[in-house]
Design a protein around this motif. Structure first.
Motif, PDB file in Angstrom:
ATOM      1  N   GLU A  37       0.715  -1.210  -0.185  1.00 14.11           N
ATOM      2  CA  GLU A  37      -0.060  -0.208  -0.015  1.00 14.11           C
ATOM      3  C   GLU A  37       0.634   1.319   0.012  1.00 14.11           C
ATOM      4  OE1 GLU A  37      -2.538  -0.528   3.408  1.00 14.11           O
ATOM      5  OE2 GLU A  37      -3.766  -1.878   2.517  1.00 14.11           O
ATOM      6  N   MET A  38       1.919   1.205   0.860  1.00 15.02           N
ATOM      7  CA  MET A  38       2.928   2.401   0.997  1.00 15.02           C
ATOM      8  C   MET A  38       3.616   2.559  -0.696  1.00 15.02           C
ATOM      9  SD  MET A  38       4.503   1.991   4.455  1.00 15.02           S
ATOM     10  CE  MET A  38       5.937   3.171   4.177  1.00 15.02           C
ATOM     11  N   SER A  39       3.705   1.659  -1.446  1.00 13.23           N
ATOM     12  CA  SER A  39       4.799   1.628  -2.637  1.00 13.23           C
ATOM     13  C   SER A  39       3.699   2.321  -3.708  1.00 13.23           C
ATOM     14  CB  SER A  39       4.969   0.386  -3.194  1.00 13.23           C
ATOM     15  OG  SER A  39       3.900  -0.279  -3.626  1.00 13.23           O
ATOM     16  N   GLY A  40       2.439   2.248  -3.536  1.00 13.53           N
ATOM     17  CA  GLY A  40       1.521   2.752  -4.690  1.00 13.53           C
ATOM     18  C   GLY A  40       1.226   2.151  -5.782  1.00 13.53           C
ATOM     19  N   GLU A  41       2.223   0.949  -6.037  1.00 15.01           N
ATOM     20  CA  GLU A  41       2.073   0.242  -7.192  1.00 15.01           C
ATOM     21  C   GLU A  41       0.731  -0.198  -7.551  1.00 15.01           C
ATOM     22  OE1 GLU A  41       6.646  -1.486  -7.569  1.00 15.01           O
ATOM     23  OE2 GLU A  41       5.251  -2.624  -6.214  1.00 15.01           O
ATOM     24  N   TYR A  62      -0.792  -3.040 -10.310  1.00 12.86           N
ATOM     25  CA  TYR A  62      -0.634  -4.125 -11.165  1.00 12.86           C
ATOM     26  C   TYR A  62      -1.759  -4.971 -11.015  1.00 12.86           C
ATOM     27  CZ  TYR A  62       4.026  -2.332 -11.851  1.00 12.86           C
ATOM     28  OH  TYR A  62       5.082  -1.663 -11.975  1.00 12.86           O
ATOM     29  N   PRO A  63      -2.244  -5.750 -12.184  1.00  6.97           N
ATOM     30  CA  PRO A  63      -3.187  -6.992 -11.919  1.00  6.97           C
ATOM     31  C   PRO A  63      -2.596  -7.979 -10.921  1.00  6.97           C
ATOM     32  CG  PRO A  63      -3.093  -6.208 -14.299  1.00  6.97           C
ATOM     33  CD  PRO A  63      -2.024  -5.542 -13.463  1.00  6.97           C
ATOM     34  N   GLU A  64      -1.471  -8.257 -11.266  1.00 13.74           N
ATOM     35  CA  GLU A  64      -0.803  -9.497 -10.353  1.00 13.74           C
ATOM     36  C   GLU A  64      -0.906  -9.017  -8.913  1.00 13.74           C
ATOM     37  OE1 GLU A  64       0.843  -9.559 -14.356  1.00 13.74           O
ATOM     38  OE2 GLU A  64       0.588  -7.965 -12.874  1.00 13.74           O
ATOM     39  N   LEU A  65      -0.716  -7.647  -8.542  1.00 18.37           N
ATOM     40  CA  LEU A  65      -0.844  -7.132  -7.177  1.00 18.37           C
ATOM     41  C   LEU A  65      -2.299  -7.442  -6.597  1.00 18.37           C
ATOM     42  CD1 LEU A  65       1.100  -3.867  -6.914  1.00 18.37           C
ATOM     43  CD2 LEU A  65       1.636  -5.990  -5.557  1.00 18.37           C
ATOM     44  N   THR A  66      -3.333  -7.168  -7.350  1.00 16.52           N
ATOM     45  CA  THR A  66      -4.552  -7.564  -6.889  1.00 16.52           C
ATOM     46  C   THR A  66      -4.901  -8.791  -6.651  1.00 16.52           C
ATOM     47  OG1 THR A  66      -5.506  -5.573  -8.307  1.00 16.52           O
ATOM     48  CG2 THR A  66      -7.120  -7.208  -7.543  1.00 16.52           C
ATOM     49  N   VAL A  67      -4.425  -9.922  -7.530  1.00 18.28           N
ATOM     50  CA  VAL A  67      -4.668 -11.144  -7.137  1.00 18.28           C
ATOM     51  C   VAL A  67      -3.860 -11.685  -6.193  1.00 18.28           C
ATOM     52  CG1 VAL A  67      -4.088 -13.655  -8.174  1.00 18.28           C
ATOM     53  CG2 VAL A  67      -4.844 -11.875  -9.827  1.00 18.28           C
ATOM     54  N   TYR A  68      -2.526 -10.996  -5.896  1.00 16.66           N
ATOM     55  CA  TYR A  68      -1.790 -11.506  -4.531  1.00 16.66           C
ATOM     56  C   TYR A  68      -2.586 -11.070  -3.399  1.00 16.66           C
ATOM     57  CZ  TYR A  68       1.794 -10.968  -0.957  1.00 16.66           C
ATOM     58  OH  TYR A  68       2.486 -10.909   0.242  1.00 16.66           O
ATOM     59  N   GLN A  69      -3.099 -10.091  -3.407  1.00 10.61           N
ATOM     60  CA  GLN A  69      -3.692  -9.301  -2.274  1.00 10.61           C
ATOM     61  C   GLN A  69      -5.053 -10.045  -1.950  1.00 10.61           C
ATOM     62  OE1 GLN A  69      -3.508  -5.295  -3.694  1.00 10.61           O
ATOM     63  NE2 GLN A  69      -2.715  -4.592  -1.930  1.00 10.61           N
ATOM     64  N   GLU A  70      -5.708 -10.487  -2.975  1.00  9.36           N
ATOM     65  CA  GLU A  70      -6.916 -11.297  -2.637  1.00  9.36           C
ATOM     66  C   GLU A  70      -6.665 -12.664  -2.167  1.00  9.36           C
ATOM     67  OE1 GLU A  70      -8.775 -11.568  -6.384  1.00  9.36           O
ATOM     68  OE2 GLU A  70      -9.789  -9.572  -6.464  1.00  9.36           O
ATOM     69  N   GLN A  71      -5.336 -13.271  -2.484  1.00  3.12           N
ATOM     70  CA  GLN A  71      -5.140 -14.587  -1.938  1.00  3.12           C
ATOM     71  C   GLN A  71      -4.571 -14.347  -0.604  1.00  3.12           C
ATOM     72  OE1 GLN A  71      -2.152 -15.858  -4.944  1.00  3.12           O
ATOM     73  NE2 GLN A  71      -3.673 -16.775  -6.051  1.00  3.12           N
ATOM     74  N   GLU A  72      -3.972 -13.261  -0.201  1.00  5.04           N
ATOM     75  CA  GLU A  72      -3.395 -13.163   1.137  1.00  5.04           C
ATOM     76  C   GLU A  72      -4.636 -12.680   2.195  1.00  5.04           C
ATOM     77  OE1 GLU A  72      -0.563 -13.670   2.558  1.00  5.04           O
ATOM     78  OE2 GLU A  72      -0.255 -14.651   0.577  1.00  5.04           O
ATOM     79  N   GLU A  73      -5.638 -12.130   1.606  1.00  3.44           N
ATOM     80  CA  GLU A  73      -6.835 -11.941   2.515  1.00  3.44           C
ATOM     81  C   GLU A  73      -7.240 -13.121   2.967  1.00  3.44           C
ATOM     82  OE1 GLU A  73      -9.675  -9.289   0.426  1.00  3.44           O
ATOM     83  OE2 GLU A  73      -8.412  -7.495   0.536  1.00  3.44           O
ATOM     84  N   GLU A  74      -7.470 -14.141   1.981  1.00  5.73           N
ATOM     85  CA  GLU A  74      -7.843 -15.288   2.238  1.00  5.73           C
ATOM     86  C   GLU A  74      -6.916 -15.939   3.124  1.00  5.73           C
ATOM     87  OE1 GLU A  74      -8.360 -17.693  -1.358  1.00  5.73           O
ATOM     88  OE2 GLU A  74      -9.926 -16.348  -2.243  1.00  5.73           O
ATOM     89  N   ARG A  75      -5.984 -15.933   3.011  1.00 10.74           N
ATOM     90  CA  ARG A  75      -4.845 -16.819   4.070  1.00 10.74           C
ATOM     91  C   ARG A  75      -5.026 -16.070   5.450  1.00 10.74           C
ATOM     92  NH1 ARG A  75       0.712 -18.624   3.239  1.00 10.74           N
ATOM     93  NH2 ARG A  75       0.677 -17.363   1.353  1.00 10.74           N
ATOM     94  N   ARG A  76      -5.093 -14.832   5.761  1.00  9.25           N
ATOM     95  CA  ARG A  76      -5.370 -14.303   6.935  1.00  9.25           C
ATOM     96  C   ARG A  76      -6.801 -14.391   7.567  1.00  9.25           C
ATOM     97  NH1 ARG A  76      -2.896  -9.788   4.019  1.00  9.25           N
ATOM     98  NH2 ARG A  76      -4.878  -8.654   3.649  1.00  9.25           N
TER      99      ARG A  76
END
Length: 266
Positions: free
Chosen positions: A112-116, A118-132
C-alpha cells in the motif's frame, strides 16, 4: 537484496540476513511492554524469517540496466517478487500460522505504501486476504486473538524491520544530514509504544560502530551483527554482477545499539 552504493563498490546485504538481524533486535525489546497474552516465541520466529522468501532470489543477484546498479528489494520486478513473497509466507505458515498472519499484514502495508498498481498485485492481495481469514478462524477456534495483541506485534515487526534496514542502508558513522530519507522523522509507528510517551524513536550514529536511539526501546546496550559483501564496480564491469558477487567474500558488520541519553558501552 539490500544495496548501498559507494564510490567504488556496492554494499550488498541479503534480505534473509537482514531478517535475522531484525530478529536479533526484537529479542532485546523491552519485555515489560510485551502484552501478557502474547505469543512471544512465534513473533520472534516471524520477525527473523519475514524475508525468507528472498533466499533463492538473493543467491544470484540481477543487474538493473536502467539504474546501472544491482536490483534491490525496492525496484525488483513485481511479478517474481510476489511469487517469492508467497513462497516465504507458505513456509512461515507451516511453522507458525500467527507469524504468517503478521508477515502477511506487514507485506500488505508495504504494498500500500509503494502505490504500485498491477493486476498481479490485486490477485496476490486477494489470496493473502484469504490466508489471513483462515488463520484468524483457526486461531479463534484454538486460542482467541486479541486485536491489541495483533496491533502491538505488527508494530514490533515493523520497527525491527525498519531499524535493521536503517543499519544496512546507512553508512555506519554517517552524519544525520546524510541519513536515508525514509527515517528523517524517526521510525513510523513507534509513537504507539507505551514507553515513548507519543514520541517517535529516532536514531543517530555516535561513530562507525555505535548507533544511538532515543527513546531507547531495548533492555540493555548490546551488539548485533550481520553479513555483507562489498562488491567492487570494477569487478562487476570485468566479470558481470553474478560472478563478481559470488567471488566477493562475506564480511561481518558489528554494531553496538546504545541509549542516546547516556551510558557508555560496557
Amino acid at each position: 537484496m539490500i544495496c548501498r552504493e559507494q564510490t567504488k563498490a556496492f554494499i550488498m546485504v541479503k534480505q534473509h540476513d537482514h531478517g535475522l538481524l531484525s530478529g536479533q533486535l526484537a529479542v532485546k525489546f523491552k519485555v515489560e511492554h510485551v502484552p501478557a497474552e502474547g505469543r512471544r516465541d512465534e513473533v520472534l520466529r516471524a520477525v527473523s524469517n519475514h524475508d525468507r522468501g528472498w533466499i533463492d532470489l538473493d543467491a544470484t543477484p540481477f543487474w538493473n540496466d536502467a539504474e546501472q546498479a544491482p536490483y534491490s528489494f525496492i525496484d525488483f520486478p513485481v511479478v517474481p517478487k510476489l511469487t517469492f513473497y508467497r513462497r516465504g509466507l507458505d513456509e512461515i505458515e507451516a511453522d507458525t500460522p500467527y507469524g504468517a498472519l503478521l508477515c502477511s499484514l506487514h507485506f500488505e502495508r508495504l504494498i500500500e505504501m509503494s502505490g504500485e498498481d498491477y493486476p498481479e498485485l490485486t490477485v496476490y492481495q486477494e489470496q493473502e486476504e484469504e490466508r489471513r481469514a483462515h488463520i484468524r478462524l483457526d486461531l479463534e477456534q484454538s486460542r482467541p486473538l486479541g486485536e491489541d495483541e495483533l496491533y502491538y506485534d505488527a508494530r514490533l515487526l515493523q520497527f525491527s524491520d525498519d531499524l535493521s534496514l536503517y543499519m544496512a542502508l546507512n553508512e555506519p558513522g554517517s552524519p544525520k544530514s546524510e541519513e536515508h530519507p525514509w527515517w528523517v522523522d524517526g521510525f513510523s509507528g513507534t509513537e504507539d509504544f507505551s514507553f515513548t510517551s507519543g514520541r517517535r524513536i529516532t536514531a543517530e550514529w555516535k561513530d562507525h560502530t555505535t548507533l544511538m536511539l532515543d527513546p531507547f526501546p531495548f533492555t540493555e546496550t548490546f551488539e548485533v551483527s550481520f553479513m555483507l559483501r562489498k562488491v567492487l564496480k570494477s569487478a562487476i564491469a570485468a566479470k558481470g554482477l553474478a560472478r563478481a558477487y559470488s567471488e566477493t567474500p562475506e564480511e561481518e558488520c558489528r554494531i553496538w545499539v546504545s541509549d542516546r541519553r547516556g551510558g557508555s558501552i560496557e
